[in-house]
Every structure is written in C-alpha cells, then in structure tokens.
Design a protein around this motif. Structure first.
Motif, mmCIF file in Angstrom:
data_model
loop_
_atom_site.group_PDB
_atom_site.id
_atom_site.type_symbol
_atom_site.label_atom_id
_atom_site.label_comp_id
_atom_site.label_asym_id
_atom_site.label_seq_id
_atom_site.Cartn_x
_atom_site.Cartn_y
_atom_site.Cartn_z
ATOM 1 N N LEU A 3 47.281 51.405 42.874
ATOM 2 C CA LEU A 3 46.080 50.694 43.315
ATOM 3 C C LEU A 3 46.403 49.891 44.574
ATOM 4 C CD1 LEU A 3 45.226 49.397 39.748
ATOM 5 C CD2 LEU A 3 44.189 51.348 40.901
ATOM 6 N N ILE A 4 45.467 49.883 45.496
ATOM 7 C CA ILE A 4 45.706 49.199 46.764
ATOM 8 C C ILE A 4 44.606 48.162 47.015
ATOM 9 C CG2 ILE A 4 45.859 49.540 49.272
ATOM 10 C CD1 ILE A 4 47.343 52.093 48.702
ATOM 11 N N VAL A 5 45.032 46.966 47.405
ATOM 12 C CA VAL A 5 44.045 45.915 47.697
ATOM 13 C C VAL A 5 44.302 45.336 49.093
ATOM 14 C CG1 VAL A 5 42.908 43.825 46.857
ATOM 15 C CG2 VAL A 5 44.096 45.307 45.227
ATOM 16 N N PRO A 6 43.506 45.768 50.096
ATOM 17 C CA PRO A 6 43.614 45.133 51.410
ATOM 18 C C PRO A 6 42.911 43.768 51.362
ATOM 19 C CG PRO A 6 42.457 47.270 51.503
ATOM 20 C CD PRO A 6 42.513 46.843 50.077
ATOM 21 N N ASN A 35 40.557 35.226 51.525
ATOM 22 C CA ASN A 35 39.115 35.372 51.504
ATOM 23 C C ASN A 35 38.638 35.306 50.052
ATOM 24 O OD1 ASN A 35 36.429 36.235 51.903
ATOM 25 N ND2 ASN A 35 37.078 38.376 51.721
ATOM 26 N N PRO A 36 37.812 34.314 49.697
ATOM 27 C CA PRO A 36 37.431 34.135 48.285
ATOM 28 C C PRO A 36 36.854 35.405 47.648
ATOM 29 C CG PRO A 36 36.624 32.304 49.605
ATOM 30 C CD PRO A 36 37.234 33.288 50.564
ATOM 31 N N LEU A 37 36.167 36.222 48.430
ATOM 32 C CA LEU A 37 35.575 37.434 47.856
ATOM 33 C C LEU A 37 36.623 38.523 47.591
ATOM 34 C CD1 LEU A 37 32.278 37.528 49.957
ATOM 35 C CD2 LEU A 37 32.566 36.738 47.605
ATOM 36 N N ASP A 38 37.814 38.381 48.199
ATOM 37 C CA ASP A 38 38.906 39.325 47.910
ATOM 38 C C ASP A 38 39.508 39.086 46.531
ATOM 39 O OD1 ASP A 38 38.583 40.487 50.363
ATOM 40 O OD2 ASP A 38 40.289 39.470 51.309
ATOM 41 N N LEU A 39 39.343 37.871 45.989
ATOM 42 C CA LEU A 39 39.919 37.567 44.676
ATOM 43 C C LEU A 39 39.328 38.484 43.607
ATOM 44 C CD1 LEU A 39 39.861 33.655 44.790
ATOM 45 C CD2 LEU A 39 41.756 35.177 45.358
ATOM 46 N N TYR A 40 38.057 38.849 43.790
ATOM 47 C CA TYR A 40 37.401 39.743 42.822
ATOM 48 C C TYR A 40 37.988 41.153 42.897
ATOM 49 C CZ TYR A 40 34.230 35.801 42.680
ATOM 50 O OH TYR A 40 33.723 34.540 42.554
ATOM 51 N N ALA A 41 38.385 41.562 44.101
ATOM 52 C CA ALA A 41 39.017 42.872 44.275
ATOM 53 C C ALA A 41 40.407 42.870 43.638
ATOM 54 C CB ALA A 41 39.109 43.213 45.761
ATOM 55 N N ILE A 42 41.138 41.774 43.832
ATOM 56 C CA ILE A 42 42.474 41.659 43.231
ATOM 57 C C ILE A 42 42.347 41.705 41.708
ATOM 58 C CG2 ILE A 42 44.483 40.131 42.929
ATOM 59 C CD1 ILE A 42 43.806 39.004 45.783
ATOM 60 N N GLU A 43 41.410 40.930 41.173
ATOM 61 C CA GLU A 43 41.221 40.886 39.723
ATOM 62 C C GLU A 43 40.838 42.270 39.176
ATOM 63 O OE1 GLU A 43 41.776 38.383 37.574
ATOM 64 O OE2 GLU A 43 41.072 39.561 35.851
ATOM 65 N N LYS A 49 45.064 47.986 36.124
ATOM 66 C CA LYS A 49 46.494 48.186 35.867
ATOM 67 C C LYS A 49 46.825 47.810 34.423
ATOM 68 C CE LYS A 49 51.025 46.462 36.729
ATOM 69 N NZ LYS A 49 51.923 45.546 37.430
ATOM 70 N N GLU A 50 46.216 46.730 33.925
ATOM 71 C CA GLU A 50 46.486 46.316 32.551
ATOM 72 C C GLU A 50 46.115 47.413 31.561
ATOM 73 O OE1 GLU A 50 46.094 41.439 32.836
ATOM 74 O OE2 GLU A 50 44.315 42.614 32.373
ATOM 75 N N LYS A 51 45.097 48.185 31.901
ATOM 76 C CA LYS A 51 44.622 49.249 31.007
ATOM 77 C C LYS A 51 45.424 50.537 31.150
ATOM 78 C CE LYS A 51 39.865 49.898 29.525
ATOM 79 N NZ LYS A 51 38.485 49.983 30.038
ATOM 80 N N PHE A 52 45.764 50.902 32.374
ATOM 81 C CA PHE A 52 46.337 52.227 32.604
ATOM 82 C C PHE A 52 47.759 52.183 33.153
ATOM 83 C CE2 PHE A 52 41.732 52.603 32.978
ATOM 84 C CZ PHE A 52 41.471 53.607 32.055
ATOM 85 N N GLY A 53 48.289 50.997 33.393
ATOM 86 C CA GLY A 53 49.629 50.900 33.957
ATOM 87 C C GLY A 53 49.629 51.242 35.428
ATOM 88 N N GLY A 54 50.785 51.157 36.056
ATOM 89 C CA GLY A 54 50.866 51.514 37.473
ATOM 90 C C GLY A 54 51.315 50.362 38.335
ATOM 91 N N GLU A 55 50.883 50.404 39.573
ATOM 92 C CA GLU A 55 51.381 49.455 40.558
ATOM 93 C C GLU A 55 50.243 49.006 41.472
ATOM 94 O OE1 GLU A 55 53.847 51.230 43.569
ATOM 95 O OE2 GLU A 55 54.969 49.365 43.882
ATOM 96 N N ILE A 74 50.151 38.162 45.061
ATOM 97 C CA ILE A 74 51.248 38.563 44.169
ATOM 98 C C ILE A 74 51.344 37.593 42.993
ATOM 99 C CG2 ILE A 74 53.776 38.805 44.026
ATOM 100 C CD1 ILE A 74 53.527 39.887 47.022
ATOM 101 N N ALA A 75 51.120 36.310 43.265
ATOM 102 C CA ALA A 75 51.150 35.312 42.183
ATOM 103 C C ALA A 75 50.062 35.584 41.150
ATOM 104 C CB ALA A 75 50.988 33.905 42.769
ATOM 105 N N MET A 76 48.952 36.159 41.583
ATOM 106 C CA MET A 76 47.883 36.519 40.650
ATOM 107 C C MET A 76 48.231 37.745 39.822
ATOM 108 S SD MET A 76 44.271 36.093 42.673
ATOM 109 C CE MET A 76 43.221 36.854 41.426
ATOM 110 N N GLY A 77 49.047 38.651 40.382
ATOM 111 C CA GLY A 77 49.405 39.841 39.607
ATOM 112 C C GLY A 77 49.642 41.111 40.395
#
Lengths: 265, 337
Positions: A3-6, A35-43, A49-55, A74-77
């Motif tokens: 998974l990729i999060v720009p 960017n506060p709206l990026d936090l939703y993408a990170i989450e 990832k929690e469901k299917f594993g991976g990186e 990274i601190a978020m996960g």
C-alpha cells in the motif's frame, strides 16, 4: 498487500496570519504539519494492512524538513518512508508534482492500492491524486467514503457524490482519494514514535527515478502563479447589539421584518 | 492558429442536463466573446433529447458536441476521461472549463495529464489577458487567506474548474440557434475498469444544501448537540436546509454532508443564517456568494460580522428561542386565516 500513501506537508493554516502590507502569509512561527486530510488516507491504509497484512510505504515531495511529516506517518503505522527532495523538483504545480510522485511509485513497483487525501489544505486543488493515477494509467476513484470489500483482483468502495453514494467495484491496482467520512484517524503510538525516530528515510533525487528533466519543477509546470492578493470579503450590514430583554425582543422583531423584506416568510 | 475556441464540460444528472452546465456557459460566453471565438458545450451523456441539447445553445453555446452512449450514463470515471481526452485531442480547444463537482474534479485532472494541459482548480474569477489572450485564473488558496492569479502561458488547452453554483446561468434565449455535432464513440474509449453496483441516494434534508434557497447553519456556539436542534427547528420553519461549520461537524453534532466552507460545500442561497459561527476564513469562503447573510453571535470580535448584511450581536440562546416562537405563532395565525 503493498500500500502506498503519498502525503504533503502543509502549514498549520487554521490560525494563519496574513501580512496586511504584502498580502502574503506570515511563515515565521507557523508549524508545518501533515496535511490533515492525508491522515484519513494513512488510516485507511493501516486498516487494510491490519486485515490483509503487507507493507505501507509513505512518500512526500518537499524540502528536506518534510521528512518530519513522513516520520509522523510512520509513527501512526506506516512501515517506511521516502523523501523526494531536490532543487529541480521545487516550484512544481500539480501536473509536475503528480508526475514525480508517479515516477517514484513506479520505481517502488508492484503496489496494490494507493491512498491519497482528498486534497491538501494549503493548495486545496485535489488534483494530485487523480494526476498520479493518470500517469500510472491505473483506475482511480475520488471522494471515497467507505471500503466495503477487498478481494484478490477487485475492491468495492463507496463514493460520496452530490446526490448520494455510488457503490463501485474497481480493479486493482488502483488509487483512491478519501474523504473524512471514511474513518477516524488514530494517534501515533509510543512504539510507533520510537520507530519513527530511529528509522532511516532515504532521499530520492531526479537521479534515483526515471524522470524527464523537462517535466520537473517550475520549468516543467504548465501553470504559473503570477500574482498573490488579499481577498476582500466585506459587506456593510446592519448590526444590532441588544442587551435588555426589551432590546432582545425588538431585535428579533427587526429580524422578522428583514425576513419579510426578502419575501421568504 | 492550432488551438481555438472555448469549451465547457457539460454534466448530465439523471435524465436532465445538470444546471452546472448552464452556469459554466455564462462564464464561457464572457471568455469566448472577449476572444471572438465559438463557445462549445461538450456534453457526454446518455439518452438526452435534441430539445435538451438545444437548451445548451439557448443558455449561450454556439455549438454542442454531443456524445451519447450507455457507458456514459453513470459516472464510471474511465469512459468519461477517455472520451473527453480524445475529443480535446481531436478538436484542440484553447480553453476548457469544467465545474468543480465530484465529476469535474475527477475528469479535469486526468484530462490535464493526458493532454499536457495546465489546470487550475476552483477558480472564482476567469478573464482574458488583453495583450496575450491568455486565460487569467483567480482562485483562493491557503484556507481562503490569499487570492492567487494563475496563467498557463505555454500549454494548451488552458483548463480550469469553477465552483458549482458560484454564479447564475444567463437568461435563456429561445431564439438562439446553433449546430449540434454528434460524435460517435466506440471500442477502447468506452472500456472501464470500474463498475457501479449500487447507488444510495442521500436523505433529502441534508444532501441538498447546495441547491437550497435558504440555509440555516450552526457552529461551535451551539455548545452541545441538543442545542443544534434549534438550528434544525429554525431551518424547518424557514423551509430551509441545515448547514454547519467544520467545528460542529468535527464534534459530531451533525454529519459531514452538512458542512459549509472550504473543506465542505460552497453555498449560494438567497439567505444564509449563521448562528454561533465565528466565521473562520475557511467558512467565509464557502458563503461568499450567498445573496443575504444574517448572523447571530455574542462575540463582538467574530469575523462573521464583517460579511453579514444583518447581524445581532447577542446570545443565540436568547435570540433563537424567541425567533422560533414568533415564527411559529406567525405560521399558526397564517394557517387560521
């Protein structure tokens, strides 16, 4: 799953101060945040990832100090981060920014889903997400408000549009821009913070990715900001400042008269 | 000259042409007249009648390019982008403007990448530079704190999105005539990697703040969720929709579709009533085009006063119950007469 999060580092704009003389933003003392709206993408990526594993790999283009935003992610996960930083990248508009991010993602390779925030709170365009997908020639959906199903080949998601919610099935790999409704972003954990502090974040320059120098930075950007000015929003309105009960009563009467004048009641 | 004419990107909504298409035609008309070129409405959709397409001409278009196919009936992203990209490449318009709807905000960025065009989001002003003929685009940025003027000097087309409902359409002229070009599309262009499996409409009362004549909005000043009922009650009495500031939404008093402002919706109702909303620039950016703004707030420093046409600086908990009571009595006495 890969998974990729720009993400983007932005000034904390909720209490932004403007210089009345120049009409530009007072940058000193303004905190730089994700960017506060990026936090939703990170989450959204962390939950998948929690469901299917991976990186989860997060990346950003910006000055060297933007590595702070990657460490927060990274601190978020997120598992690791990549910083795209070089003078040739500077001054890019959304066309050039999405080009560089897409080239970096191409180099990472073999990804399943890219999650972006709906837009950044500073530039406020929402164009980079769809732009990245277009460069990568992968399908994308904007305004994703929920993820219903994830299979080997496809995902089923909800998309918040003006009239309601489209339920759409999309082929992977794909890109989503997500809206606030999708989740509630978590806070960084102590363990996450420690990892974020110690991790090494590589910096990629144009030499690391297969880019056409013509497409980089200000020179590679089709659009040009030619002027910055201060918006004028002010009207000369009637203002009542009632204090006593009678004045309160009168002011409500005047408000009703105002409604009558507008012919809405 | 290779690139010529001004295009607007039309949108279909169920069986009708969406009003945003007519709004864009007004903006497009001004630009086309300044450049002395044609204004063309590109209308991808499905099942629109000729009379409907002619409406685009009545609202200001010189020509309509209609693309009619079942694959364009729902917004499935891929076919729309492919069709618009291919027609932009074929006809080479100088300027393309789209509405900043969920559709326009998806199609325009992709077409800009595909056609190597410059794209400016959410423009509030569009004009033509007298000297160069370039499109001058003005847009708010950094939370509405600045206005940026943007040009696309060396790339064509010059693309821009415009906030939906930020202007009224022209008055339609039923005597205007113009050509309707029907473009056939097939094969690769219509392929999609996305399928719609269902559609859930939004409950009416919350979803339609953008189309509402009257919007009553509450903010942090409501103090708690229960008090937000006053806002809802007032909206009901005025036949209006319920809006909210970001704080009220973030506190969970009301759902996100009600949020007004830069990170929510732009509204341009006849009347906007803001109660307990201080008026952060982000919020003000979303109500700038409202015809009349009424505000009730007890903080003398609240920025909302600077944009209001009628203000009461007082405790909303004193004003609103009284206002509701008086409006209710009025309604009852009207019903009796």
């Amino acid at each position: 799953m890969k998974l990729i999060v720009p993400i983007k580092q932005v000034p904390e704009t909720s209490n932004v101060k403007m210089d009345p003389e120049t009409g530009t933003m007072v940058r000193s003392g303004v905190e730089q945040i994700i960017n506060p709206l990026d936090l939703y993408a990170i989450e959204a990526a962390i939950r998948l990832k929690e469901k299917f594993g991976g990186e989860i790999i997060t990346l950003t283009m910006g000055p060297p100090s933007a590595d702070k935003a990657l460490r927060e992610a990274i601190a978020m996960g997120c598992d690791r981060g990549i910083l795209l930083s070089h003078k040739d990248f500077a001054g890019a508009d959304t066309w050039s920014t999405s080009y560089v991010l897409a080239k970096a993602i191409e180099k990472i390779g073999d990804y399943d889903v890219i999650f972006c925030g709906e837009r950044a709170t500073d530039g406020d365009t929402g164009q980079v997400g769809p732009g990245i997908a277009s460069w990568l020639k992968i399908p994308f959906l904007t305004y994703v408000s929920g993820i219903d199903q994830t299979n080997q080949e496809t995902m089923t998601v909800e998309r918040n549009v003006e009239a309601g919610y489209q339920i759409l099935k999309i082929q992977k790999p794909c890109l989503f821009t997500v809206v606030k409704e999708i989740n509630f972003p978590r806070l960084p954990t102590l363990k996450g913070k420690k990892k974020a502090r110690d991790i090494e974040i590589p910096t990629w320059t144009p030499q690391n990715i297969d880019v056409d120098p013509e497409n980089l930075g200000l020179n590679g950007s089709p659009t040009r900001v030619v002027k910055i000015s201060k918006p004028k929003v002010s009207r000369e309105g009637e203002k009542l400042m009632p204090e006593s009960d009678q004045e309160i009563e009168d002011s409500v009467g005047k408000l009703i008269e105002y409604f009558e004048k507008l012919e809405i009641i | 000259m290779e690139y010529e004419n001004v295009w607007i990107l039309g949108e279909q909504n169920n069986d009708e042409i969406d009003v945003v298409s007519f709004e864009l035609l007004k903006r497009g008309r001004e630009l086309a007249d300044k450049l002395n070129v044609d204004l063309i409405a590109l209308m991808p959709g499905y099942g629109l009648e000729s009379e409907q397409l002619e409406e685009l001409i009545h609202y200001g278009a010189d020509k309509v390019i209609s693309v009619d196919h079942k694959m364009l009936s729902d917004f499935l992203v891929d076919p729309h982008i492919n069709v618009v990209t291919s027609l932009v490449n074929k006809y080479k318009p100088e300027i393309v403007i789209a509405s900043a709807t969920t559709t326009g905000r998806s199609v325009a960025p992709a077409v800009a990448i595909n056609c190597h065009a410059g794209l400016t989001a959410d423009c509030t002003g569009l004009d033509i530079d007298d000297e160069t003929g370039n499109l001058i685009q003005t847009r708010p940025a950094i939370g509405g704190n600045i206005l940026a003027t943007i040009k696309t000097p060396n790339h064509r087309p010059q693309m821009a999105t415009v906030r939906p409902h930020s202007n009224q359409p022209l008055t339609p002229d039923n005597n205007r005539t113009g050509e309707i070009i029907r473009e056939k599309v097939e094969g690769e262009l219509l392929k999609t990697r996305i399928k719609q499996v269902d559609f859930k409409p939004i409950d009416e009362e919350g979803g339609n703040i953008q189309d509402a004549e009257i919007v009553v909005a509450g903010g942090k000043g409501c103090s708690k969720e229960e008090n937000f009922e006053m806002i809802e009650k007032l909206a009901e009495l005025l036949d209006g929709a319920v809006g909210a500031s970001r704080e009220a939404v973030d506190l969970g008093w009301i759902s996100y579709p009600h949020q007004v402002g830069l990170s929510g919706k732009t509204v341009s109702p006849k009347l906007y009533v803001a109660a307990g909303i201080s008026g952060a620039v982000q919020h003000l950016a979303g109500i700038k085009t409202a015809e009349n703004i009424v505000t009730i707030n007890n903080d003398p420093e609240a920025q909302i006063f600077s944009v209001a046409d009628f203000s009461i600086q007082a405790d909303m908990f004193q004003i609103l119950p009284l206002l509701i009571e008086k409006l209710e009595k009025r309604k009852q006495s009207k019903a009796q007469n």
